[in-house]
Design a protein around this motif. Structure first.
Motif, PDB file in Angstrom:
ATOM      1  N   GLY D  24     -22.282  11.967 -51.895  1.00 19.03           N
ATOM      2  CA  GLY D  24     -21.424  11.941 -50.717  1.00 19.03           C
ATOM      3  C   GLY D  24     -21.133  10.532 -50.210  1.00 19.03           C
ATOM      4  N   HIS D  25     -20.770  10.456 -48.949  1.00 16.54           N
ATOM      5  CA  HIS D  25     -20.427   9.179 -48.336  1.00 16.54           C
ATOM      6  C   HIS D  25     -21.660   8.537 -47.696  1.00 16.54           C
ATOM      7  CE1 HIS D  25     -15.785   9.346 -47.970  1.00 16.54           C
ATOM      8  NE2 HIS D  25     -16.180   9.953 -49.072  1.00 16.54           N
ATOM      9  N   ALA D  26     -21.622   7.244 -47.572  1.00 19.09           N
ATOM     10  CA  ALA D  26     -22.688   6.517 -46.867  1.00 19.09           C
ATOM     11  C   ALA D  26     -22.039   5.340 -46.162  1.00 19.09           C
ATOM     12  CB  ALA D  26     -23.744   6.023 -47.850  1.00 19.09           C
ATOM     13  N   VAL D  27     -22.560   4.965 -45.032  1.00 19.70           N
ATOM     14  CA  VAL D  27     -21.998   3.813 -44.334  1.00 19.70           C
ATOM     15  C   VAL D  27     -22.143   2.581 -45.229  1.00 19.70           C
ATOM     16  CG1 VAL D  27     -22.154   2.347 -42.289  1.00 19.70           C
ATOM     17  CG2 VAL D  27     -22.457   4.810 -42.089  1.00 19.70           C
ATOM     18  N   SER D  28     -21.105   1.806 -45.274  1.00 20.10           N
ATOM     19  CA  SER D  28     -21.095   0.692 -46.221  1.00 20.10           C
ATOM     20  C   SER D  28     -21.790  -0.550 -45.673  1.00 20.10           C
ATOM     21  CB  SER D  28     -19.650   0.370 -46.606  1.00 20.10           C
ATOM     22  OG  SER D  28     -18.807   0.403 -45.481  1.00 20.10           O
ATOM     23  N   TYR D  29     -21.890  -1.562 -46.504  1.00 14.97           N
ATOM     24  CA  TYR D  29     -22.411  -2.888 -46.144  1.00 14.97           C
ATOM     25  C   TYR D  29     -23.883  -2.889 -45.753  1.00 14.97           C
ATOM     26  CZ  TYR D  29     -17.480  -4.027 -46.331  1.00 14.97           C
ATOM     27  OH  TYR D  29     -16.184  -4.189 -46.758  1.00 14.97           O
ATOM     28  N   LYS D 233     -20.496  -1.153 -51.236  1.00 14.84           N
ATOM     29  CA  LYS D 233     -21.298   0.032 -51.575  1.00 14.84           C
ATOM     30  C   LYS D 233     -22.732  -0.415 -51.881  1.00 14.84           C
ATOM     31  CE  LYS D 233     -17.307   2.711 -53.096  1.00 14.84           C
ATOM     32  NZ  LYS D 233     -16.675   3.531 -54.162  1.00 14.84           N
ATOM     33  N   MET D 234     -23.350  -0.957 -50.863  1.00 11.92           N
ATOM     34  CA  MET D 234     -24.673  -1.576 -50.992  1.00 11.92           C
ATOM     35  C   MET D 234     -25.724  -0.622 -51.552  1.00 11.92           C
ATOM     36  SD  MET D 234     -26.256  -4.478 -50.203  1.00 11.92           S
ATOM     37  CE  MET D 234     -25.841  -5.292 -48.638  1.00 11.92           C
ATOM     38  N   ARG D 235     -25.562   0.682 -51.270  1.00 10.22           N
ATOM     39  CA  ARG D 235     -26.614   1.616 -51.697  1.00 10.22           C
ATOM     40  C   ARG D 235     -26.859   1.538 -53.203  1.00 10.22           C
ATOM     41  NH1 ARG D 235     -23.433   7.505 -51.582  1.00 10.22           N
ATOM     42  NH2 ARG D 235     -21.359   6.615 -51.202  1.00 10.22           N
ATOM     43  N   PHE D 236     -25.830   1.111 -53.976  1.00 15.76           N
ATOM     44  CA  PHE D 236     -26.038   1.088 -55.426  1.00 15.76           C
ATOM     45  C   PHE D 236     -26.765  -0.174 -55.895  1.00 15.76           C
ATOM     46  CE2 PHE D 236     -22.238   3.788 -54.703  1.00 15.76           C
ATOM     47  CZ  PHE D 236     -22.868   5.005 -54.993  1.00 15.76           C
ATOM     48  N   LEU D 237     -26.706  -1.230 -55.113  1.00 16.94           N
ATOM     49  CA  LEU D 237     -27.630  -2.359 -55.369  1.00 16.94           C
ATOM     50  C   LEU D 237     -29.042  -1.939 -54.969  1.00 16.94           C
ATOM     51  CD1 LEU D 237     -25.902  -5.672 -54.132  1.00 16.94           C
ATOM     52  CD2 LEU D 237     -25.871  -4.637 -56.399  1.00 16.94           C
ATOM     53  N   ALA D 238     -29.125  -1.300 -53.812  1.00 19.30           N
ATOM     54  CA  ALA D 238     -30.434  -0.926 -53.278  1.00 19.30           C
ATOM     55  C   ALA D 238     -31.146   0.054 -54.213  1.00 19.30           C
ATOM     56  CB  ALA D 238     -30.269  -0.321 -51.883  1.00 19.30           C
ATOM     57  N   ALA D 239     -30.386   1.003 -54.761  1.00 24.37           N
ATOM     58  CA  ALA D 239     -30.995   2.003 -55.646  1.00 24.37           C
ATOM     59  C   ALA D 239     -31.672   1.334 -56.844  1.00 24.37           C
ATOM     60  CB  ALA D 239     -29.927   2.989 -56.115  1.00 24.37           C
ATOM     61  N   GLN D 240     -31.088   0.249 -57.317  1.00 28.04           N
ATOM     62  CA  GLN D 240     -31.696  -0.460 -58.437  1.00 28.04           C
ATOM     63  C   GLN D 240     -33.055  -1.039 -58.040  1.00 28.04           C
ATOM     64  OE1 GLN D 240     -28.798  -2.931 -60.733  1.00 28.04           O
ATOM     65  NE2 GLN D 240     -27.278  -2.212 -59.258  1.00 28.04           N
ATOM     66  N   PHE D 241     -33.109  -1.579 -56.824  1.00 28.21           N
ATOM     67  CA  PHE D 241     -34.396  -2.090 -56.354  1.00 28.21           C
ATOM     68  C   PHE D 241     -35.414  -0.970 -56.237  1.00 28.21           C
ATOM     69  CE2 PHE D 241     -32.214  -5.972 -55.409  1.00 28.21           C
ATOM     70  CZ  PHE D 241     -33.199  -6.928 -55.517  1.00 28.21           C
ATOM     71  N   VAL D 242     -34.984   0.151 -55.687  1.00 27.85           N
ATOM     72  CA  VAL D 242     -35.904   1.270 -55.509  1.00 27.85           C
ATOM     73  C   VAL D 242     -36.466   1.708 -56.863  1.00 27.85           C
ATOM     74  CG1 VAL D 242     -36.097   3.669 -54.743  1.00 27.85           C
ATOM     75  CG2 VAL D 242     -34.791   2.014 -53.365  1.00 27.85           C
ATOM     76  N   ALA D 243     -35.585   1.879 -57.829  1.00 28.99           N
ATOM     77  CA  ALA D 243     -36.046   2.344 -59.151  1.00 28.99           C
ATOM     78  C   ALA D 243     -37.007   1.348 -59.786  1.00 28.99           C
ATOM     79  CB  ALA D 243     -34.837   2.561 -60.061  1.00 28.99           C
ATOM     80  N   MET D 244     -36.735   0.085 -59.619  1.00 30.95           N
ATOM     81  CA  MET D 244     -37.553  -0.932 -60.286  1.00 30.95           C
ATOM     82  C   MET D 244     -38.888  -1.139 -59.588  1.00 30.95           C
ATOM     83  SD  MET D 244     -35.982  -2.307 -63.011  1.00 30.95           S
ATOM     84  CE  MET D 244     -36.548  -3.997 -63.207  1.00 30.95           C
ATOM     85  N   LEU D 245     -38.879  -1.049 -58.269  1.00 30.49           N
ATOM     86  CA  LEU D 245     -40.097  -1.409 -57.532  1.00 30.49           C
ATOM     87  C   LEU D 245     -41.045  -0.227 -57.345  1.00 30.49           C
ATOM     88  CD1 LEU D 245     -38.691  -3.848 -54.817  1.00 30.49           C
ATOM     89  CD2 LEU D 245     -39.520  -4.356 -57.129  1.00 30.49           C
ATOM     90  N   GLU D 246     -40.477   0.958 -57.229  1.00 32.73           N
ATOM     91  CA  GLU D 246     -41.346   2.140 -57.134  1.00 32.73           C
ATOM     92  C   GLU D 246     -42.093   2.274 -58.450  1.00 32.73           C
ATOM     93  OE1 GLU D 246     -39.175   5.384 -54.202  1.00 32.73           O
ATOM     94  OE2 GLU D 246     -38.956   5.552 -56.378  1.00 32.73           O
ATOM     95  N   ASP D 247     -43.357   2.508 -58.371  1.00 34.99           N
ATOM     96  CA  ASP D 247     -44.080   2.826 -59.590  1.00 34.99           C
ATOM     97  C   ASP D 247     -44.173   1.642 -60.567  1.00 34.99           C
ATOM     98  OD1 ASP D 247     -45.476   4.520 -61.259  1.00 34.99           O
ATOM     99  OD2 ASP D 247     -43.655   5.255 -62.239  1.00 34.99           O
ATOM    100  N   ASP D 248     -43.940   0.423 -60.047  1.00 35.84           N
ATOM    101  CA  ASP D 248     -44.181  -0.801 -60.830  1.00 35.84           C
ATOM    102  C   ASP D 248     -43.390  -0.929 -62.130  1.00 35.84           C
ATOM    103  OD1 ASP D 248     -45.826  -1.798 -58.914  1.00 35.84           O
ATOM    104  OD2 ASP D 248     -47.694  -1.286 -59.948  1.00 35.84           O
ATOM    105  N   LEU D 249     -42.224  -0.296 -62.182  1.00 39.45           N
ATOM    106  CA  LEU D 249     -41.420  -0.444 -63.396  1.00 39.45           C
ATOM    107  C   LEU D 249     -41.110  -1.913 -63.673  1.00 39.45           C
ATOM    108  CD1 LEU D 249     -39.728   0.758 -65.705  1.00 39.45           C
ATOM    109  CD2 LEU D 249     -37.835   1.038 -64.089  1.00 39.45           C
ATOM    110  N   TRP D 250     -40.846  -2.667 -62.603  1.00 39.81           N
ATOM    111  CA  TRP D 250     -40.493  -4.089 -62.778  1.00 39.81           C
ATOM    112  C   TRP D 250     -41.609  -4.856 -63.473  1.00 39.81           C
ATOM    113  CZ3 TRP D 250     -42.368  -8.448 -59.711  1.00 39.81           C
ATOM    114  CH2 TRP D 250     -43.427  -8.107 -58.841  1.00 39.81           C
ATOM    115  N   LEU D 251     -42.861  -4.514 -63.181  1.00 43.48           N
ATOM    116  CA  LEU D 251     -43.980  -5.224 -63.816  1.00 43.48           C
ATOM    117  C   LEU D 251     -44.165  -4.778 -65.260  1.00 43.48           C
ATOM    118  CD1 LEU D 251     -46.589  -5.380 -60.922  1.00 43.48           C
ATOM    119  CD2 LEU D 251     -45.390  -7.311 -62.027  1.00 43.48           C
ATOM    120  N   ARG D 252     -44.016  -3.500 -65.522  1.00 41.85           N
ATOM    121  CA  ARG D 252     -44.165  -3.010 -66.898  1.00 41.85           C
ATOM    122  C   ARG D 252     -43.066  -3.582 -67.792  1.00 41.85           C
ATOM    123  NH1 ARG D 252     -44.754   1.682 -64.192  1.00 41.85           N
ATOM    124  NH2 ARG D 252     -42.936   2.638 -65.180  1.00 41.85           N
TER     125      ARG D 252
END
Lengths: 340, 340, 340, 340
Positions: D24-29, D233-252
């Motif tokens: 759906g929609h999300a407030v931008s910026y 559409k900031m949420r799609f930058l943010a989602a990348q951070f969430v995926a990488m940082l949750e569960d230490d994917l970035w470290l693995r």
């Protein structure tokens, strides 16, 4: 005082010219007779194809001159001791957005192969594009490029699609030392744009950008205004040029400064523990001196410490430096050395 | 000539001061006695908390002054006829990166509510943040802000977290016209940073940034150098300040210019088809004149057309304008009008 | 939500294309097959002479596009409601150093005579030189320039030596509304450089600068890198272009948004105390509504207040707005109005 | 391919997160839930006092981060191989106006005494004022600063009134290699502002500026917008951070890249005429190889020549590099070497 050639005052004839120009009203911003006369004198010195733009000071002339030969994504290649790299508080970067790319100078000079090394950056979008080589004549170390050296640097630059800028804040000293026409040291060797200074040589404050390619000069007037270098009462900058260029006062002044530097260099040759550092080819003498004698010597004739480490000092001769002052300074150096 | 007050030359006493300062060598870049004296005089005029920085020209002073009160993402609020908006070839935008946000002036002046309208931009990341209001006193239209008006504008600005800059290229004319101390029109009403000009009032070329808040002044020396406004032979800028400020020459000069503008305005009152446009409160007269008389009148006394449409012309009186010249000009206007 | 078309998400086919492009390694910074395909599609849309440069966002595209048509001493002429003037936090001024010169728009549009008024600045060194006209199609007010209007503006600009930039962040909506090829609305009417946006129309984040003159495009790659708009994993920007341009998804998306805006405009026509403000020609509806109903209406479907004074609100339809949502919003407006 | 870690694609879990955010929609910026979640994760990694600002790319993050710790008259002290000095086409100079002052790095690293050498410029108006030291961790040469080294550099910088910026485009590789918390390598050693990158480590394109001093962070939102790094559409930058940082994917991910680089370095140890150049401490291997084998080896697994002279090549391992690919590459190197 051997601090700097800009510690000197105004040559009497320059002040007289300012007074002569001070007759009634004149249209401002350069549409006056004195500016016309100054431009004509500059064209007669530098060639009919030269277009002059008067500015307030040397940093202003350097940045303005560079602004028409490099875009923001360009780089300005120069030695690590050049004025644009070290003594303008980053004005080129701020005003132009461009990168100042320094190379190690040998006796203050850069070489054609140092220019050629930048060619590998051309066409690579991640790197600043080399667009202009900036040489200083004489250099900040008081040395001189020979004509052949300048010609080779310009050839290397032009072959790489780069322009050549010359910082000629002391070009007069080079012309006097080499006994050469200014055109021979600039347009004829391939310089595209020149900063030509009179302030250090007897003016009150008057510099010029000289452009040797009409295409480059096209929009320079707007650049000068936007760069805050357009004088309203332009006639008084112009009058300084007229006084200095008519009757070769600029060359006589520079020749005196050069002679005084040589006299000083000769004078210290026999002084122990004091040693010249670079060949004295213009009006600067660099010397290594014992650290202990600096402060007391500065009290007698003020000067600057150039590098605190060794230490190295810089002694600048000026258009109005006299034999007597030099001899007194040599004597002072000798005495301070003996007193250690 | 009624073209501009910067068409005038150098007041004789200013030139004498330059000559007096021309004694031997002096340390460059402002560490000299004349600069010390000029600074002291400026502090005595503007208050002990005022910090002065001398510059070459008015655009340089405006941009330098603004550089310490706005970041690049800031906006500079001013009227659409202000010098920083229209006559500096975009120097504020280029050098500061900031936006010049213009509002319609009424008689060249802005009002507190025009400042307040920018408050809605505060905190919105898409909009330049309003950081400084720039007022011109007297305005570019020759009108004056009253003290109460300035105080209200400054209050509105400060309430919004903005600073106040005053372009005082002709502040002398305001002080003379209102018979007020410069401090009363600047620091006392809430001005944070001032461009204070002498060039249009009898100097050869000398302006200053005056900062009324020591915090703001902290890094201004680097800004001045990087903005290419640092004079090497500073003593000759300083000497102009000394000559002008000692003994109130700056006020007498400005008073004369104001008187001559009023004399001119009075003189044309009875001339048909010629009509003043704005109240004549300083040294500028704006008038609507028949298009057909402009060219021939310009040949007799040169001046500029301000707006070609109506058309409106601008006649500037200067520190050295005389009764005789004004009367001759009035006569010329009458004759050219009659000849139509 | 009627807040903005950029509140919408990613069209499923765009996300699929990103997933398809996610196969193994690819050379970064644009030397990949997806970028090649995107460029080919853009050239087929805009003509073989068009050179595309992909960027991250709309502000980036606008500033990058403008950077190759104005020098720092240039001015960018546009309406006072254009994005480059009001919604980019001064990026054009900071990055380019140029002045953004606004004129009052009529229905968001500028006219050829407003361009012509800048001609008097040409050649005057005190004024920014007018170098580019920037038009927005559709405008920020949801209106459209007709082809003839664009052609006349471009003719006026080119006659004055100016270039034409089009902010086409929503160009798709204009193409869909006018049923015209993108080339017809850009290159064919005289546009020199275009910002072409997909983000508001179904992409995740993908915009492009399209240059219609090879000379201008020459150094744009360096500008893009220096302006921080060069993506390392470029293929994922390119994949968005491929998905949107293949099979005309971009036009179908825009057509839906336009239809929904019209449906909304039609729906509110009969509602008392609510009145449309501008002709609804693309996907924006501006309306004056009673102040008391705004907050409660925003809770039901979020949107922005455009001008607090009257007050005026903006309702943007999006590529994924449905009939049902519009009808529910119309109903909500009616109810909130009745409740007053 | 061993060209660069940004030749790799998107980690599947990152793409999944983007798809999940696409509802759906999300407030931008940035005023959306995903951004809130990403910020919270970043604060949990870097400390509650850390303020994050998401950006599009690494150059954007570096310049934005530096923009809040240096004025235009400042200098940014870094090694001559740092990204901000060599690979950003002069973005720091253009956007900030500041000088990038390079020192010779030892194994890509600078030392506290190199910082201290800039202290002599402080207070001298002719020189850029040293305001920030920028270190890269791991360095561009694949080496690592130890915690003690960073602490000493920061201490030297802070003692001189300078701030510390860290280019952490590959900070994950440092954290994995040293088995240290990101906070330990940044805030705890004295870093004031950090560029934290995910793009090279499995994201599609997502970087962040992390500010460790609330005062510095105050106006960063405006800087980001003006520097064209604010995503709508900031949420799609943010989602990348969430995926990488949750569960230490970035470290693995980073740990795998490091292991593969070590495996490669080990593999080539016994190959004649091929020699490692720098200690392999993260995910880069630099090697001197015979010039004749480069082209044919590049055809089998693409990579870049770093310095054409010796020649030296760079082989980057990535989050998705496998044992099999490394072993095949080692075999290829051996074969190409034998074939000479």
């Amino acid at each position: 005082m051997f601090a700097s050639d800009n510690s000197s005052g105004i040559h009497p004839r320059v002040l007289e010219a300012i007074a002569r120009a001070n007759q009634g009203h004149a249209v401002s911003y350069g549409a006056d007779e004195w500016t016309e006369r100054a431009h004509a004198l500059l064209r007669s010195l530098f060639g009919a194809g030269a277009t002059p733009f008067l500015t307030f000071n040397g940093t202003g002339a350097n940045v303005l001159g560079l602004s028409v030969v490099t875009p923001p994504y360009g780089s300005i290649v120069c030695t690590d001791c050049s004025h644009v790299a070290t003594d303008e508080c980053g004005a080129p970067e701020r005003i132009l957005g461009a990168k100042v790319s320094t190379v190690d100078g040998h006796l203050g000079k850069l070489s054609p192969d140092q220019v050629e090394r930048f060619v590998s950056n051309i066409g690579v979008q991640h790197h600043n594009q080399p667009r202009v080589v900036s040489v200083t004549q004489p250099t900040e170390l008081g040395t001189l490029y020979e004509v052949a050296e300048l010609r080779e640097i310009a050839a290397a630059a032009h072959a790489a699609g780069m322009r050549v800028h010359m910082d000629g804040a002391r070009l007069a000293n080079a012309c006097a030392a080499l006994d050469m026409e200014p055109r021979t040291l600039t347009a004829d060797v391939g310089v595209d744009v020149l900063s030509f200074g009179l302030t250090k040589n007897g003016a009150m404050g008057a510099e010029a950008v000289i452009v040797f390619d009409a295409e480059i000069a096209r929009d320079l007037a707007y650049q000068r205004k936007q760069q805050m270098q357009l004088a309203s009462k332009m006639r008084f900058l112009a009058a300084q040029f007229v006084a200095m260029l008519e009757d070769d006062l600029w060359l006589r002044n520079a020749a005196n400064a050069n002679r005084m530097a040589t006299r000083l260099a000769d004078g210290i040759e026999s002084i122990e523990r004091v040693a010249g550092v670079y060949p004295v080819q213009a009006n600067a003498v660099f010397a290594e001196v014992p650290h202990e004698m600096i402060a007391s010597l500065q009290e007698r004739h003020y000067f600057y410490v150039w590098e605190p480490d060794r230490p190295t000092v810089r002694w600048m001769a000026s258009y109005d430096t006299t034999d007597a002052v030099v001899d007194d300074f040599v004597q002072a150096i000798r005495e301070e050395g003996d007193a250690l």
